[in-house]
Scaffold this motif. Structure first.
Motif, PDB file in Angstrom:
ATOM      1  N   ILE A 161       0.775  -1.139   0.133  1.00  0.00           N
ATOM      2  CA  ILE A 161       0.292  -0.063   0.087  1.00  0.00           C
ATOM      3  C   ILE A 161       0.755   1.217   0.249  1.00  0.00           C
ATOM      4  O   ILE A 161       2.038   1.336   0.699  1.00  0.00           O
ATOM      5  N   GLN A 162       0.533   2.157  -0.867  1.00  0.00           N
ATOM      6  CA  GLN A 162       1.204   3.579  -0.852  1.00  0.00           C
ATOM      7  C   GLN A 162       0.281   4.607  -0.707  1.00  0.00           C
ATOM      8  O   GLN A 162      -0.840   4.744  -1.223  1.00  0.00           O
ATOM      9  N   ILE A 163       0.672   5.495   0.582  1.00  0.00           N
ATOM     10  CA  ILE A 163      -0.159   6.642   0.807  1.00  0.00           C
ATOM     11  C   ILE A 163       0.568   7.672   0.123  1.00  0.00           C
ATOM     12  O   ILE A 163       1.830   8.076   0.720  1.00  0.00           O
ATOM     13  N   LEU A 164       0.042   8.794  -0.503  1.00  0.00           N
ATOM     14  CA  LEU A 164       0.547   9.714  -1.269  1.00  0.00           C
ATOM     15  C   LEU A 164       0.032  11.143  -0.463  1.00  0.00           C
ATOM     16  O   LEU A 164      -1.375  11.323  -0.692  1.00  0.00           O
ATOM     17  N   LEU A 165       0.720  11.624   0.105  1.00  0.00           N
ATOM     18  CA  LEU A 165       0.346  12.978   1.023  1.00  0.00           C
ATOM     19  C   LEU A 165       0.796  14.257   0.141  1.00  0.00           C
ATOM     20  O   LEU A 165       2.243  14.556   0.185  1.00  0.00           O
ATOM     21  N   PHE A 187       4.419  13.525  -0.946  1.00  0.00           N
ATOM     22  CA  PHE A 187       5.336  12.388  -0.005  1.00  0.00           C
ATOM     23  C   PHE A 187       4.680  11.043   0.081  1.00  0.00           C
ATOM     24  O   PHE A 187       3.446  10.963  -0.056  1.00  0.00           O
ATOM     25  N   LEU A 188       5.666  10.107  -0.137  1.00  0.00           N
ATOM     26  CA  LEU A 188       5.198   8.675  -0.413  1.00  0.00           C
ATOM     27  C   LEU A 188       5.484   7.968   0.822  1.00  0.00           C
ATOM     28  O   LEU A 188       6.605   7.792   1.152  1.00  0.00           O
ATOM     29  N   PHE A 189       4.429   7.204   1.543  1.00  0.00           N
ATOM     30  CA  PHE A 189       4.588   6.319   2.727  1.00  0.00           C
ATOM     31  C   PHE A 189       3.941   5.013   2.206  1.00  0.00           C
ATOM     32  O   PHE A 189       2.897   4.855   1.984  1.00  0.00           O
ATOM     33  N   GLY A 190       4.811   4.046   1.988  1.00  0.00           N
ATOM     34  CA  GLY A 190       4.358   2.627   1.744  1.00  0.00           C
ATOM     35  C   GLY A 190       4.850   1.688   2.821  1.00  0.00           C
ATOM     36  O   GLY A 190       5.557   1.698   3.614  1.00  0.00           O
ATOM     37  N   VAL A 191       4.038   0.584   2.737  1.00  0.00           N
ATOM     38  CA  VAL A 191       4.186  -0.453   3.599  1.00  0.00           C
ATOM     39  C   VAL A 191       3.822  -1.906   2.661  1.00  0.00           C
ATOM     40  O   VAL A 191       2.891  -1.965   2.027  1.00  0.00           O
TER      41      VAL A 191
END
Length: 777
Positions: free
Chosen positions: A112-116, A126-130
């Motif tokens: 999953i990638q969250i793009l803020l 900003f990319l926060f992936g898990v």
């Protein structure tokens, strides 16, 4: 099964739900004075109050269809952090791919990638992936393809010609955030906490952030998007949703100090055969101060070396231009995205061995601002005693919803020598599908060769359509143009490129998911004599197909021509034998090398649970640049990514590249490079790595087209043969970015005959240790 059914029922609950497919993409997450334990279990009462993002759409391989796998993302925020809870369901059984991988190394896993988009400017996120276990991936993403200042993904063919979903992704920056995940019946759940300390965002008591969430499902090869993004749009980030009504965010004091200590012992064989070690040690520190939530000040003294973190292989046979390596040093990485320019006018690895530096970067009003001053090592100056000073400034102002106007200034001052550059660039989006990018730059240089100046110009027009896209570009670079703080590896030419894409889409469940043909025409002219006709050019077609199950097939057929430039062979002469006597004659530079036909075919398997493989073979004609003669080549590349257990990973690569002379079929050069990388992830923070590479390279002495020896600078070219074997061992402990322990050993050996392993002679080796600790206040 009962739990899976219950989960699906929960996904259908409409309380605080925001269905992306219904365009319910404006979300007001609740502000809650609470905390949640990040353990991957979404059982705290606060999660029942969160806003829910549902209704995902497929983007790859075909956009516009409902996602096959249900995904729900919960979001709420506390005064000091924003929280995300992920419930990702899998309806096809036990097919979720997840391991305890190293940070940023989850490309072969479900994720999953969250793009803020914290500035809500639709230009940078900003990319926060898990992955399903919460292993982290982070960085930045933009729609620009101009060139990252630290060496990120290079778009090459433009948004319209390639794929806007890929964008410009840079996974080098690291941000501190918490994540934990777990596999559950029918899918996985992940919990994420992102402190506001780790973000830069707008000023103001209440604000709006752009957001999108992407899900990669590896068993099918599909990628889903929460907002119903479509290919027929020149900006992917411009299709994001929004987090609205964010208020009273408390970032607190942002002050980070990271002292670093590095020790090395480099060994080499002395002339008498003995082994000598040269030991060195150094200490340094990085400091970061968040002046405001949108502006940071960084300082560094002796920024640590980065070679241990780089893992880049390059094939260097028959190359004409400089090769590119990414930035890895933490001081330069923070805010690096703010220094992006078209044509890579800022490339921070040009600052080779800095002694100290200071950087101010952030967003002021509607302008992204990045400034940097650094002092390099004296040994890198022309005199060996002057201190090279780099000064870099980049400003990019928002225009309208997606467009930008930018300026750049760089200088390298070293005693009386200097290399300065000033330029401007404009990027305009229009009619939803198109963007235009213009750039004009002027450089001034003075050194021992004298004073000179020259311009660079570029114009680009790009269309991103679902079925048809194009990327048309013309670039002119004067021979006197120099970018001492950038990466412009070819000057004195005018480049013209026409790049078109045609795409077709299969019906749902069909064997052919997508088919694409890239058709391109390129020409290169001399900058000083454009009217004399092009000196090289290529026409090519690149067909590719995504097949059911995630198989990828691609290839190319190309036709080109090439002119040898006489100035490249000014020091050449030829040795000719007349009976028992030899004579030296002038080297004749031939004209156009035409009919350069090449072909390539490649196949990539789906991402199976334990392996992924890619095989690519190519052949054709090629100029032999060293001899200014026609040649033919064959190349084979094999990449095998192995994941036998959740903790063990292996990557095997093999490159075989051979060039023969077309005049008689004799071998001019060959290169065989097998490479093996093994990683064992003992825990989330600890891993061991081994990299072994054998490079067998052989090149015949240079000859002219009659088979006579070539002299370069009056010396007969002897050819070259090397059989080098290198090994690198690394122990890494990195609980969070900035705090780490590296212990390693590397050695380089050679032998007279390739792949014998009997007469290996160690030539160099080295031990190193690196320790750093992040103090965050």
């Amino acid at each position: 099964m009962f739990l899976a059914a219950l989960s699906l029922l929960l996904l259908q609950d409409t309380t605080r739900a925001h269905d992306g497919r219904a365009n319910q993409t404006s979300v007001a997450p609740p502000r809650v004075e609470a905390t949640a334990v990040v353990d991957g279990v979404l059982d705290e009462p606060v999660w029942s109050r969160a806003a829910r993002l549902t209704g995902f759409s497929q983007y790859q391989p075909v956009d516009g269809r409902p996602a096959e796998e249900p995904t729900e993302v919960l979001v709420w925020y506390a005064p000091d952090a924003i929280y995300f809870g992920i419930r990702a369901r899998e309806l096809h059984g036990n097919v979720v791919r997840a391991t305890e991988a190293n940070r940023d190394n989850i490309g072969s896993e479900d994720q999953i990638q969250i793009l803020l988009d914290t500035y809500n400017d639709r230009r940078l996120a900003f990319l926060f992936g898990v992955n399903p276990l919460g292993v982290q991936q982070d960085g930045t993403r933009s729609d620009n393809f101009g060139g990252g200042a630290g060496g990120r993904f290079q778009g090459g063919g433009g948004v319209g010609a390639i794929n806007p979903l890929e964008g410009n992704v840079d996974l080098n920056p690291d941000f501190i955030f918490d994540s934990k995940g777990r596999l559950v019946e029918g899918g996985y759940e992940v919990e994420i906490r992102i402190p506001f300390k780790s973000l830069r965002y707008q000023e103001g008591r209440e604000q709006t952030w752009g957001i999108n969430v992407l899900r990669r499902v590896q068993h099918s090869g599909f990628q889903d998007s929460w907002t119903p993004a479509v290919r027929a749009n020149a900006s992917f980030l411009g299709q994001s949703g929004a987090l609205v009504g964010l208020r009273d965010l408390h970032r607190g004091l942002v002050l980070e100090v990271t002292p670093t200590a590095v020790g090395r012992a480099d060994g080499s064989r002395a002339s008498d055969g003995s082994w000598d070690y040269d030991a060195s040690r150094d200490v340094g520190a990085d400091v970061r101060w968040g002046i405001k939530q949108n502006l940071s000040l960084n300082g560094t003294v002796n920024p640590d070396f980065s070679q241990v973190e780089a893992d880049v292989g390059q094939v260097v046979l028959n190359e004409r231009f400089a090769l590119f390596f990414p930035e890895k040093r933490p001081f330069f990485l923070d805010g690096l995205e703010l220094f992006d320019t078209p044509n890579q006018l800022i490339y921070t690895r040009r600052i080779v061995d800095p002694k100290a530096g200071v950087k101010l970067a952030g967003k002021i009003g509607s302008a992204n601002v990045g400034t940097l001053i650094a002092a390099d090592n004296e040994a890198l100056s022309a005199t060996g005693s002057d201190t090279p000073i780099f000064g870099i400034a980049r400003v990019r102002r928002d225009l309208g919803r997606n467009s930008t106007l930018g300026g750049v200034f760089t200088t390298r001052e070293s005693g009386s020598d200097y290399s300065r550059l000033v330029g401007g660039d404009l990027r305009l989006y229009h009619s939803k599908l198109y963007f235009v990018e213009l750039q004009a730059v002027q450089s001034w240089t003075a050194d021992q060769s004298g004073a000179r100046s020259g311009p660079l110009f570029q114009a680009t027009w790009d269309r991103t359509g679902r079925t048809w896209g194009f990327h048309y570009n013309v670039q002119a670079v004067a021979p006197e143009f120099e970018a001492a703080a950038g990466f412009v590896n070819r000057t004195g030419v005018i480049n013209g490129n026409l790049f078109n894409r045609l795409s077709v889409y299969g019906s749902e469940g069909s064997f052919l998911q997508t088919g694409t043909a890239f058709v391109s025409v390129s020409r290169v002219w001399r900058y000083s004599e454009p009217g004399m006709g092009p000196i090289e050019g290529t026409e090519s077609i690149f067909p590719s197909a995504t097949l059911r199950g995630g198989w990828l097939v691609n290839g190319s057929i190309a036709h080109g021509f090439f002119d040898y430039l006489p100035e490249d062979y000014g020091s050449y002469a030829v040795e000719r034998a007349t009976g028992a006597a030899t004579d030296t004659t002038a080297f004749t530079v031939p004209g156009t090398e035409g009919d350069q036909w090449t072909a390539r075919l490649g196949v990539t398997t789906p991402t199976f649970r334990h392996f992924t493989a890619t095989v690519s073979a190519s052949l054709g004609r090629t100029p032999i640049f060293l001899e200014a003669a026609p040649g033919s080549y064959k190349r084979l590349d094999v990449v095998l990514d192995l994941r036998p257990t959740a903790a063990l990973r292996g990557a095997f690569q093999l490159t075989r590249y051979a060039i023969d002379r077309r005049r008689d079929g004799s071998e001019f050069s060959s290169e065989t490079i097998p490479r093996l990388k093994l990683e064992y992830q003992l825990s989330r923070a600890i891993f061991f790595r081994f990299v072994g590479q054998y490079a067998a390279r052989k090149r015949a002495p240079a000859e002219d087209r009659n088979g006579d020896p070539i002299l370069i600078g009056g010396v007969k070219d002897p050819g070259a043969t090397t059989n080098d074997f290198t090994m690198d061992w690394l122990f890494s402990y990195r609980p969070i970015p900035g705090t780490l322990v590296y212990l390693g050993y590397g050695s380089a050996s050679s032998e007279p005959e390739q792949f014998r392993f009997r007469d290996l002679r160690r030539n160099h080796d080295g031990f190193f240790a690196k320790l750093s600790y992040l103090f965050r206040m």
